[in-house]
Design an enzyme around this catalytic site. Structure first.
Site, mmCIF file in Angstrom:
data_model
loop_
_atom_site.group_PDB
_atom_site.id
_atom_site.type_symbol
_atom_site.label_atom_id
_atom_site.label_comp_id
_atom_site.label_asym_id
_atom_site.label_seq_id
_atom_site.Cartn_x
_atom_site.Cartn_y
_atom_site.Cartn_z
ATOM 1 N N LYS A 10 41.720 46.462 36.232
ATOM 2 C CA LYS A 10 42.938 45.308 35.725
ATOM 3 C C LYS A 10 41.998 45.166 33.893
ATOM 4 C CE LYS A 10 40.668 41.574 36.642
ATOM 5 N NZ LYS A 10 40.419 40.712 36.199
ATOM 6 N N PRO A 94 32.765 51.395 36.830
ATOM 7 C CA PRO A 94 31.611 50.114 36.782
ATOM 8 C C PRO A 94 31.494 49.022 37.926
ATOM 9 C CG PRO A 94 32.528 50.153 34.769
ATOM 10 C CD PRO A 94 33.706 50.717 35.538
ATOM 11 N N GLY A 98 35.263 41.287 35.417
ATOM 12 C CA GLY A 98 36.039 41.161 34.975
ATOM 13 C C GLY A 98 36.687 41.999 35.007
ATOM 14 N N GLY A 101 37.502 45.698 40.352
ATOM 15 C CA GLY A 101 37.044 46.855 41.446
ATOM 16 C C GLY A 101 36.851 46.431 42.454
ATOM 17 N N GLY A 102 35.946 46.042 43.433
ATOM 18 C CA GLY A 102 36.483 44.822 44.754
ATOM 19 C C GLY A 102 38.165 45.195 44.902
ATOM 20 N N SER A 103 37.949 43.901 43.818
ATOM 21 C CA SER A 103 39.787 43.573 44.231
ATOM 22 C C SER A 103 41.164 44.104 44.549
ATOM 23 C CB SER A 103 40.716 42.253 43.381
ATOM 24 O OG SER A 103 39.146 41.705 43.335
ATOM 25 N N ASP A 136 41.522 37.534 42.857
ATOM 26 C CA ASP A 136 42.113 38.216 41.972
ATOM 27 C C ASP A 136 42.879 39.644 43.004
ATOM 28 O OD1 ASP A 136 41.568 37.526 39.650
ATOM 29 O OD2 ASP A 136 40.462 39.022 39.303
HETATM 30 O O1 C5P Z 1 39.174 34.139 43.904
HETATM 31 P P1 C5P Z 1 37.559 34.809 43.968
HETATM 32 O O2 C5P Z 1 37.243 34.868 44.945
HETATM 33 O O3 C5P Z 1 38.473 35.478 43.304
HETATM 34 O O4 C5P Z 1 36.879 33.153 43.504
HETATM 35 C C1 C5P Z 1 35.621 33.521 43.783
HETATM 36 C C2 C5P Z 1 34.871 31.963 42.757
HETATM 37 O O5 C5P Z 1 35.279 31.537 41.671
HETATM 38 C C3 C5P Z 1 35.447 30.627 43.690
HETATM 39 O O6 C5P Z 1 34.642 30.537 44.433
HETATM 40 C C4 C5P Z 1 35.183 29.278 42.666
HETATM 41 O O7 C5P Z 1 34.153 29.266 42.082
HETATM 42 C C5 C5P Z 1 35.903 30.217 41.457
HETATM 43 N N1 C5P Z 1 37.054 30.392 40.658
HETATM 44 C C6 C5P Z 1 38.035 28.629 40.500
HETATM 45 N N2 C5P Z 1 38.844 29.003 40.143
HETATM 46 C C7 C5P Z 1 39.737 30.231 40.474
HETATM 47 C C8 C5P Z 1 39.434 31.589 41.047
HETATM 48 C C9 C5P Z 1 38.573 31.052 40.982
HETATM 49 O O8 C5P Z 1 37.029 28.315 40.412
HETATM 50 N N3 C5P Z 1 41.384 29.620 40.103
#
Ligand code: C5P
Length: 321
Positions: A10, A94, A98, A101-103, A136
């Site tokens: 994405k 890759p 951004g 991939g993992g999601s 994500d």
């Molecule tokens: O949800 P995800 O695991 O992708 O988020 C990774 C990190 O990014 C979270 O631990 C947080 O520090 C930050 N984050 C955030 N606000 C969001 C999404 C992610 O602060 N809306």
């Protein structure tokens, strides 16, 4: 039974960051768009217990921190099933921030596991599991053009744009998402002190509303070409920007340079995706996209030309067998 699925990437078309919430996450608004480049995930359910992750790419964790593992664990627990799940990840995308991939791998594992087990989880359960594992993930339950709300995990399908040529660029620059959020907080705090409070969420919401209001009641035409480009331009000209560029570019000027190359090569719109370091450029023609990707590759910057993937195609192309 073995099930194989394509796990698509994405991009984010705009990303507005709001205040930090009590749970530590940030309120945000974004528009996600799935793209045609993908990994392949094979899921097998056999006699035994536990979850095994196999991946030849050493950068992909094979322990309980792997997003596919975390989703599979929740699916098996929810269904009270006790078989062994084997997940093989064929990494073509890759391993890069951004691009999701993992999601994406995790959500396609969920779909594959449903098929392998011969069950269909309740949509609420699917959303709960996906949102628990990461902000994500849920977008990949829908695919196509998706509005992200909340911390990114509240998702709403938007009228799809027809497929557009796109160049995805993955410079070898690590960007930490939590750090990028902290940097944004510092910037927002400084602007507040100067009496210039950041209000990007409102600008973003007004932009998306204006775009949706401009779409004919019959929706977006399915043919590509000029009309698709106009629709996209309407969207990106409506104040849709990625706030992360304001903190990530000053720290990594080479990423800003990539955006400039994409624009010089004729991108209709170029941007950082998520907190990066993936960037992308949307183009009017596949030829222009190919040319831009070649140019970046000759400069030593990994880039690939592909197309955006609307919702119907995302669903149709997901299952290989
Ligand atoms: O949800 P995800 O695991 O992708 O988020 C990774 C990190 O990014 C979270 O631990 C947080 O520090 C930050 N984050 C955030 N606000 C969001 C999404 C992610 O602060 N809306």
């Amino acid at each position: 039974m073995s099930v194989s699925v394509r796990s698509f990437a994405k991009i984010n078309i705009g990303l507005a960051i709001g205040a930090k919430r009590a749970d530590g996450f940030h309120a945000l608004r974004t528009v996600y768009q799935t793209v045609a480049i993908h990994d392949v995930i094979h899921v097998d359910v056999v006699a035994g217990e536990g979850i095994e992750i196999r991946c030849k790419d050493a950068r992909v964790p094979t322990d309980a921190t792997n997003t596919c593992y975390r989703v599979a664990e929740r699916v098996m627990r929810t269904l009270r099933r006790l078989e062994k799940v084997i997940i093989e990840i064929e990494k073509n995308l890759p391993v890069q921030g951004g691009i999701g991939g993992g999601s994406s791998n995790a959500v396609t594992t969920l779909f594959a596991l449903e098929r392998a087990l011969g069950v269909t989880l309740d949509p609420h359960e699917k959303l709960r599991i996906a949102a628990e594992v990461g902000s994500d993930l849920p977008l990949f339950l829908l695919g196509g053009l998706v509005l992200g709300h909340g911390r990114g995990e509240e998702i709403y399908p938007l009228p799809d744009l027809p497929p557009l040529p796109i160049v995805i660029v993955t410079p070898a620059v690590p960007v930490s998402t939590p750090q990028a959020f902290r940097d944004w907080d510092a910037l927002a705090e400084a602007e507040l002190t100067q009496g210039r409070p950041s209000d990007t969420i409102n600008t973003f919401s007004r932009g998306v509303f204006a775009w949706l209001s401009g779409i004919a009641p019959t929706g977006v035409p399915t043919s590509g070409g000029d009309r698709a480009e106009t629709l996209l331009l309407d969207l990106v000209r409506a104040g849709i920007v990625n706030d992360f560029e304001r903190v990530v570019f000053p720290q990594n000027p080479e990423l800003r340079d990539v955006k400039c190359v994409l624009e010089r090569e004729g991108a209709v719109y170029a941007s950082l995706s998520g907190s990066g370091s993936t960037l992308y450029g949307l183009f009017s023609s596949a030829q222009e996209a190919e040319k831009a990707a070649t140019k970046l590759n000759t400069q030593g910057v990994p880039a690939v030309a592909t197309v955006t993937l609307p919702r119907a195609a995302y669903r149709e192309q997901m299952f290989i067998r």
